[in-house]
Write a protein that holds these residues in place. Sequence first.
Motif, PDB file in Angstrom:
ATOM      1  N   GLY A 154      40.244  68.150  54.802  1.00 40.41           N
ATOM      2  CA  GLY A 154      39.544  69.310  54.254  1.00 40.41           C
ATOM      3  C   GLY A 154      38.259  69.619  54.995  1.00 40.41           C
ATOM      4  N   ILE A 155      37.532  68.572  55.404  1.00 35.75           N
ATOM      5  CA  ILE A 155      36.300  68.776  56.167  1.00 35.75           C
ATOM      6  C   ILE A 155      36.602  69.450  57.502  1.00 35.75           C
ATOM      7  CG2 ILE A 155      34.492  67.573  57.461  1.00 35.75           C
ATOM      8  CD1 ILE A 155      33.857  67.760  54.554  1.00 35.75           C
ATOM      9  N   VAL A 156      37.681  69.014  58.162  1.00 37.35           N
ATOM     10  CA  VAL A 156      38.051  69.608  59.450  1.00 37.35           C
ATOM     11  C   VAL A 156      38.381  71.080  59.287  1.00 37.35           C
ATOM     12  CG1 VAL A 156      39.778  69.552  61.285  1.00 37.35           C
ATOM     13  CG2 VAL A 156      38.827  67.423  60.416  1.00 37.35           C
ATOM     14  N   VAL A 157      38.992  71.459  58.159  1.00 37.84           N
ATOM     15  CA  VAL A 157      39.358  72.850  57.938  1.00 37.84           C
ATOM     16  C   VAL A 157      38.146  73.682  57.522  1.00 37.84           C
ATOM     17  CG1 VAL A 157      40.752  74.405  56.502  1.00 37.84           C
ATOM     18  CG2 VAL A 157      41.735  72.266  57.356  1.00 37.84           C
ATOM     19  N   ILE A 158      37.313  73.132  56.636  1.00 36.10           N
ATOM     20  CA  ILE A 158      36.218  73.906  56.054  1.00 36.10           C
ATOM     21  C   ILE A 158      35.018  74.000  56.990  1.00 36.10           C
ATOM     22  CG2 ILE A 158      34.526  73.933  54.171  1.00 36.10           C
ATOM     23  CD1 ILE A 158      36.641  72.737  52.379  1.00 36.10           C
ATOM     24  N   ALA A 159      34.716  72.933  57.733  1.00 37.22           N
ATOM     25  CA  ALA A 159      33.485  72.891  58.526  1.00 37.22           C
ATOM     26  C   ALA A 159      33.361  74.044  59.520  1.00 37.22           C
ATOM     27  CB  ALA A 159      33.374  71.540  59.237  1.00 37.22           C
TER      28      ALA A 159
END
Length: 248
Positions: free
Chosen positions: A26-31
């Motif tokens: 999720g961090i990879v997608v949202i960041a």
Amino acid sequence: MNTPFDPETPRRPGLFSRLRASFLTGIVVIAPVGLTVWLIWTVIGWVDGFVWPLVPSAWQPDALVNYWLNHPRFIDQNGTRVPNPDWINVNVRGVGVIVFLLFTVFVGWIAKGFIGRSLIRWAESLVERTPVVRSIYSGIKQISETIFAQSERSFEKACLIEYPRKGIWAIGFISTTAKGEISDRAGSTGALLSIFVPTTPNPTSGFLLFFPAEDVMELDMTVEDAAKLVISAGLVYPNGKDPTKPKS
């Protein structure tokens, strides 16, 4: 009965491991999306904060809206002027950017005319007679013309060069073909290319080198893809599926 030679059965990841993997995904997608939105929002707010204090109060968005609604800023209450409770405060983010763009286009249109060029020459003549200001102005003007002038060329292609010694390859960007004194004094029999070699992860700094054209290996990848490769320190390739092949 198990023996020491039996293959071990892989353990199923626990709940915490699965949650951690989902969180990192999720961090990879949202960041990237979040940072992009935050950066654009911040730049727009910075431009608004710089532009709106220069705009007369009568032309502010809240003043125009309340003028159309016939809401005065102050009302008379028992002989005393008090703020109007019906006054509507308007804070439209991004309008300052539009004002800035329109003003910049207007200034550019004026500067291209005869009167505008005459005013610019007169103003620059005054600046040239000011000891400290002329140095600052000339430096900023050169940087602005290099970055924003339409007549200036950007990097032509990405390339590979052997630098800082034979057998070690570095990514560079072909700027132009060397001319004048540089080309004459280099003593090269062929064309001499000016190559900008960026540093990682900040590609805005680097080295300007001059190489014979036969020692420069042009790449199929675009300048943007090469810049991504430099910024990511080799982690992002133009073709993620097969880095050994150029992106078609």
